[in-house]
Design a protein around this motif. Structure first.
Motif, PDB file in Angstrom:
ATOM      1  N   ASN A  99       0.763  -1.244   0.000  1.00  0.00           N
ATOM      2  CA  ASN A  99       0.000   0.000   0.000  1.00  0.00           C
ATOM      3  C   ASN A  99       0.798   1.301   0.000  1.00  0.00           C
ATOM      4  N   TRP A 100       2.062   1.261   0.371  1.00  0.00           N
ATOM      5  CA  TRP A 100       2.775   2.519   0.607  1.00  0.00           C
ATOM      6  C   TRP A 100       4.167   2.588  -0.016  1.00  0.00           C
ATOM      7  N   GLY A 101       4.433   1.832  -1.035  1.00  0.00           N
ATOM      8  CA  GLY A 101       5.657   1.995  -1.803  1.00  0.00           C
ATOM      9  C   GLY A 101       6.923   1.396  -1.226  1.00  0.00           C
ATOM     10  N   TYR A 102       6.797   0.531  -0.235  1.00  0.00           N
ATOM     11  CA  TYR A 102       7.986  -0.129   0.294  1.00  0.00           C
ATOM     12  C   TYR A 102       8.483  -1.131  -0.731  1.00  0.00           C
ATOM     13  N   LYS A 103       9.768  -1.062  -1.042  1.00  0.00           N
ATOM     14  CA  LYS A 103      10.336  -1.949  -2.057  1.00  0.00           C
ATOM     15  C   LYS A 103      11.384  -2.904  -1.491  1.00  0.00           C
ATOM     16  N   GLY A 104      11.572  -2.868  -0.196  1.00  0.00           N
ATOM     17  CA  GLY A 104      12.593  -3.698   0.427  1.00  0.00           C
ATOM     18  C   GLY A 104      12.140  -5.128   0.658  1.00  0.00           C
ATOM     19  N   ALA A 105      13.006  -5.870   1.286  1.00  0.00           N
ATOM     20  CA  ALA A 105      12.742  -7.276   1.596  1.00  0.00           C
ATOM     21  C   ALA A 105      11.754  -7.395   2.755  1.00  0.00           C
ATOM     22  N   ILE A 106      11.016  -8.487   2.750  1.00  0.00           N
ATOM     23  CA  ILE A 106      10.156  -8.834   3.883  1.00  0.00           C
ATOM     24  C   ILE A 106      11.037  -9.686   4.807  1.00  0.00           C
ATOM     25  N   ASP A 107      11.799  -8.998   5.629  1.00  0.00           N
ATOM     26  CA  ASP A 107      12.806  -9.672   6.448  1.00  0.00           C
ATOM     27  C   ASP A 107      12.576  -9.526   7.957  1.00  0.00           C
ATOM     28  N   GLY A 108      11.538  -8.785   8.337  1.00  0.00           N
ATOM     29  CA  GLY A 108      11.247  -8.624   9.752  1.00  0.00           C
ATOM     30  C   GLY A 108      12.111  -7.595  10.463  1.00  0.00           C
ATOM     31  N   LEU A 109      12.911  -6.869   9.703  1.00  0.00           N
ATOM     32  CA  LEU A 109      13.774  -5.837  10.285  1.00  0.00           C
ATOM     33  C   LEU A 109      13.264  -4.470   9.831  1.00  0.00           C
ATOM     34  N   LEU A 110      12.798  -3.672  10.774  1.00  0.00           N
ATOM     35  CA  LEU A 110      12.262  -2.359  10.431  1.00  0.00           C
ATOM     36  C   LEU A 110      13.405  -1.346  10.343  1.00  0.00           C
ATOM     37  N   GLY A 111      14.021  -1.312   9.168  1.00  0.00           N
ATOM     38  CA  GLY A 111      15.112  -0.378   8.916  1.00  0.00           C
ATOM     39  C   GLY A 111      14.607   0.891   8.254  1.00  0.00           C
ATOM     40  N   THR A 112      15.528   1.643   7.696  1.00  0.00           N
ATOM     41  CA  THR A 112      15.215   2.936   7.098  1.00  0.00           C
ATOM     42  C   THR A 112      14.134   2.834   6.027  1.00  0.00           C
ATOM     43  N   GLU A 113      14.244   1.870   5.130  1.00  0.00           N
ATOM     44  CA  GLU A 113      13.250   1.755   4.054  1.00  0.00           C
ATOM     45  C   GLU A 113      11.873   1.382   4.597  1.00  0.00           C
ATOM     46  N   SER A 114      11.832   0.536   5.602  1.00  0.00           N
ATOM     47  CA  SER A 114      10.550   0.198   6.235  1.00  0.00           C
ATOM     48  C   SER A 114       9.922   1.440   6.849  1.00  0.00           C
ATOM     49  N   TRP A 115      10.731   2.227   7.558  1.00  0.00           N
ATOM     50  CA  TRP A 115      10.191   3.414   8.211  1.00  0.00           C
ATOM     51  C   TRP A 115       9.769   4.475   7.209  1.00  0.00           C
ATOM     52  N   LYS A 116      10.404   4.534   6.048  1.00  0.00           N
ATOM     53  CA  LYS A 116       9.908   5.434   5.002  1.00  0.00           C
ATOM     54  C   LYS A 116       8.493   5.025   4.615  1.00  0.00           C
ATOM     55  N   GLY A 117       8.278   3.714   4.468  1.00  0.00           N
ATOM     56  CA  GLY A 117       6.946   3.203   4.142  1.00  0.00           C
ATOM     57  C   GLY A 117       5.935   3.470   5.236  1.00  0.00           C
TER      58      GLY A 117
END
Length: 90
Positions: free
Chosen positions: A12-30
């Motif tokens: 829904n919000w443009g996250y393009k990273g891995a589904i790895d369970g780690l809320l890093g910078t890209e996750s927080w952008k999403g």
């Protein structure tokens, strides 16, 4: 729970990273994108979890996920518990 959040922001919000369970910078952008649209986040979409990101998250959690604490930008136990409820309801 983090993987559930990542799946939601990927869909829904443009996250393009891995589904790895780690809320890093890209996750927080999403996560910041809907916080900006719906919860009063006024900062940059930069993935940095600062006080303004946490305040916006707390507003969301207070409105929908049982957070009862202050909107203070401090991710304490109440914020973390409500975020866990959010993740489990996705």
């Amino acid at each position: 729970e983090a993987k559930k959040v990542q799946r939601d922001i990927k869909a829904n919000w443009g996250y393009k990273g891995a589904i790895d369970g780690l809320l890093g910078t890209e996750s927080w952008k999403g996560i910041q994108r809907p916080l900006k649209k719906y919860n009063g986040y006024k900062g940059k979409i930069d993935g940095i979890v600062g006080k303004e990101t946490v305040k916006a998250l707390q507003r969301l959690l207070k409105a929908r996920y049982g957070y009862t604490g202050a909107i203070d930008g401090i991710a304490g136990a109440g914020t973390k518990a409500a975020f866990k409820r959010l993740a489990n309801q996705i």
